[in-house]
Design a protein around this motif. Structure first.
Motif, PDB file in Angstrom:
ATOM      1  N   ARG B 136       0.825  -1.219   0.000  1.00 17.96           N
ATOM      2  CA  ARG B 136       0.000   0.000   0.000  1.00 17.96           C
ATOM      3  C   ARG B 136       0.851   1.257   0.000  1.00 17.96           C
ATOM      4  NH1 ARG B 136      -4.894  -0.206   4.139  1.00 17.96           N
ATOM      5  NH2 ARG B 136      -4.815   1.936   3.406  1.00 17.96           N
ATOM      6  N   ALA B 137       2.044   1.161   0.597  1.00 16.77           N
ATOM      7  CA  ALA B 137       2.917   2.338   0.639  1.00 16.77           C
ATOM      8  C   ALA B 137       3.528   2.616  -0.732  1.00 16.77           C
ATOM      9  CB  ALA B 137       4.015   2.134   1.680  1.00 16.77           C
ATOM     10  N   MET B 148      -8.724  -4.457   0.232  1.00 10.17           N
ATOM     11  CA  MET B 148      -9.406  -5.531  -0.494  1.00 10.17           C
ATOM     12  C   MET B 148      -8.593  -5.937  -1.727  1.00 10.17           C
ATOM     13  SD  MET B 148     -11.767  -7.737  -0.914  1.00 10.17           S
ATOM     14  CE  MET B 148     -13.470  -7.613  -0.346  1.00 10.17           C
ATOM     15  N   ARG B 149      -8.084  -4.968  -2.460  1.00  9.95           N
ATOM     16  CA  ARG B 149      -7.294  -5.294  -3.657  1.00  9.95           C
ATOM     17  C   ARG B 149      -6.075  -6.136  -3.276  1.00  9.95           C
ATOM     18  NH1 ARG B 149      -8.653  -2.712  -8.297  1.00  9.95           N
ATOM     19  NH2 ARG B 149     -10.036  -0.899  -8.171  1.00  9.95           N
ATOM     20  N   VAL B 150      -5.392  -5.703  -2.235  1.00  9.02           N
ATOM     21  CA  VAL B 150      -4.165  -6.401  -1.861  1.00  9.02           C
ATOM     22  C   VAL B 150      -4.479  -7.784  -1.291  1.00  9.02           C
ATOM     23  CG1 VAL B 150      -2.125  -6.291  -0.399  1.00  9.02           C
ATOM     24  CG2 VAL B 150      -2.881  -4.251  -1.606  1.00  9.02           C
ATOM     25  N   ARG B 190      -5.643  -7.062 -12.702  1.00  5.26           N
ATOM     26  CA  ARG B 190      -7.034  -6.662 -12.476  1.00  5.26           C
ATOM     27  C   ARG B 190      -7.308  -6.425 -10.988  1.00  5.26           C
ATOM     28  NH1 ARG B 190     -11.207  -9.945 -11.287  1.00  5.26           N
ATOM     29  NH2 ARG B 190     -13.284  -9.012 -11.418  1.00  5.26           N
ATOM     30  N   TYR B 191      -6.800  -7.292 -10.119  1.00 11.76           N
ATOM     31  CA  TYR B 191      -7.031  -7.097  -8.683  1.00 11.76           C
ATOM     32  C   TYR B 191      -6.405  -5.782  -8.205  1.00 11.76           C
ATOM     33  CZ  TYR B 191      -8.608 -11.998  -8.242  1.00 11.76           C
ATOM     34  OH  TYR B 191      -9.289 -13.194  -8.354  1.00 11.76           O
ATOM     35  N   LEU B 196     -13.567  -3.138 -10.539  1.00  7.02           N
ATOM     36  CA  LEU B 196     -14.127  -4.328  -9.891  1.00  7.02           C
ATOM     37  C   LEU B 196     -15.590  -4.044  -9.544  1.00  7.02           C
ATOM     38  CD1 LEU B 196     -11.171  -5.270  -7.475  1.00  7.02           C
ATOM     39  CD2 LEU B 196     -11.647  -6.240  -9.721  1.00  7.02           C
ATOM     40  N   PRO B 197     -16.464  -3.959 -10.570  1.00  5.27           N
ATOM     41  CA  PRO B 197     -17.858  -3.623 -10.283  1.00  5.27           C
ATOM     42  C   PRO B 197     -18.478  -4.690  -9.387  1.00  5.27           C
ATOM     43  CG  PRO B 197     -17.603  -4.359 -12.558  1.00  5.27           C
ATOM     44  CD  PRO B 197     -16.226  -4.234 -11.984  1.00  5.27           C
ATOM     45  N   GLY B 198     -19.261  -4.241  -8.450  1.00  5.06           N
ATOM     46  CA  GLY B 198     -19.910  -5.178  -7.535  1.00  5.06           C
ATOM     47  C   GLY B 198     -19.106  -5.405  -6.271  1.00  5.06           C
ATOM     48  N   VAL B 199     -17.855  -4.914  -6.253  1.00  5.73           N
ATOM     49  CA  VAL B 199     -17.023  -5.146  -5.080  1.00  5.73           C
ATOM     50  C   VAL B 199     -17.204  -4.014  -4.068  1.00  5.73           C
ATOM     51  CG1 VAL B 199     -14.655  -5.390  -4.244  1.00  5.73           C
ATOM     52  CG2 VAL B 199     -15.396  -6.577  -6.325  1.00  5.73           C
TER      53      VAL B 199
END
Lengths: 203, 203
Positions: B136-137, B148-150, B190-191, B196-199
């Motif tokens: 994240r940094a 969530m992505r990570v 992508r992650y 990320l629709p719906g996430v």
């Protein structure tokens, strides 16, 4: 969905002897190489008794793994329907099982699978003979691609189970199932049916 | 890339006492809640000795986990470069570490992480404080999406390690790294950066 119902037949010691012999045989010889006859001999019982207690070799393997589900029932159910939605459906189904009481046994299976080389081999035989083979039987994939596609799916689903139910990384661990269906469904869809340039020499 | 070089300072018994106290503290209080002072008290040594043996609290955590890599070095290296290729680069880098001698220690870490609730908690603290926080940094993500992505990335990479190095499902286990970069890189991309629709409720 849960496999065992009703009374289990037979003497518990005899059952345990058969299950122990079955685990060794499946890990050492693989599912195809292990025979009921050999397992019965090692356990010191008649092969007919193994069939009587456990039914088929597939069912014996499920019992030996303490599998909370029967892939021969669950996989066709999870994969039935619109092929364009197979990714979403598989993630939804997978989470449904793991979020149910069967999830506890799933965590135990995963723990056991990872605990040693020997148990990893047993788990690999289980995945290949009970899961991958059944998926390939249901989903129309090119034979030379099927195994790679299905093992990519297995890698994402195994990691999802690890992150959500074993390591419990947030926010993934507490996310509503539909959030994970939206996030991970497209990954699975691509692994099953997508173009994967660079994965096959001739693609 | 491998963390330890040269002679380890200090008395082995004292080192072990400190590492044992550190594992308990990190698992029970979390990385942020555990203090060097508290760990030193439990180990029966002076806090200055803990700093002398291990350096920072981060380094102490790496030693307590027997981590074969130092995420503070590896993560910026893996993430440097073209953002459009971060997925491929991360998979390539991840496989490079696991295919190296450090991979053995990786398997041991994964085995330990899965073996009990307690070790899973310790591993989760490690992933959150040493891996996710550093990612994240380095990567410019919206704060409300970053975790969530990570953790989705972590789920795919953990599953890749499980399938390739622990369970050894073929053909994934023997595939050349570039095949897996081609297959799994786009998932990671992508992650990290994809829609990320719906996430997220508002996305």
């Amino acid at each position: 969905m849960v496999r065992r119902t009703g009374r289990r037949p037979g003497n518990p010691d005899t059952r345990d002897a058969i299950l122990g012999a079955a685990r060794t045989a499946f890990a050492e010889k693989g599912f195809d190489g292990a025979s009921i006859r050999h397992i019965a001999t090692v356990a010191g019982v008649d092969p007919a008794l193994v069939h009587h207690y456990f039914g088929t070799k597939d069912k014996l393997f499920l019992a030996a793994m303490n599998s909370p589900i029967d892939p021969s029932v669950v996989i066709p159910e999870a994969l039935a329907g619109d092929p364009d939605l197979v990714g979403e459906r598989l993630v939804r189904f997978f989470l449904g099982i793991w979020d149910s009481p069967a999830g506890k046994a799933g965590v135990a299976m995963l723990r056991s699978a990872v605990s040693s080389e020997w148990t990893a081999r047993l788990f690999r035989e289980f995945v290949v003979s009970q899961v991958l083979r059944r998926v390939r039987a249901v989903v129309p994939l090119r034979p030379e691609e099927a195994q790679m596609r299905v093992s990519l799916v297995a890698s994402q689903l195994a990691g999802l189970a690890m992150a959500r139910y074993v390591i419990k990384v947030e926010p993934l661990a507490s996310a509503p199932p539909e959030v994970l269906v939206a996030a991970i469904g497209p990954t699975i869809q691509r692994y099953v049916f997508g173009d994967l340039p660079g994965v096959w020499p001739d693609s």
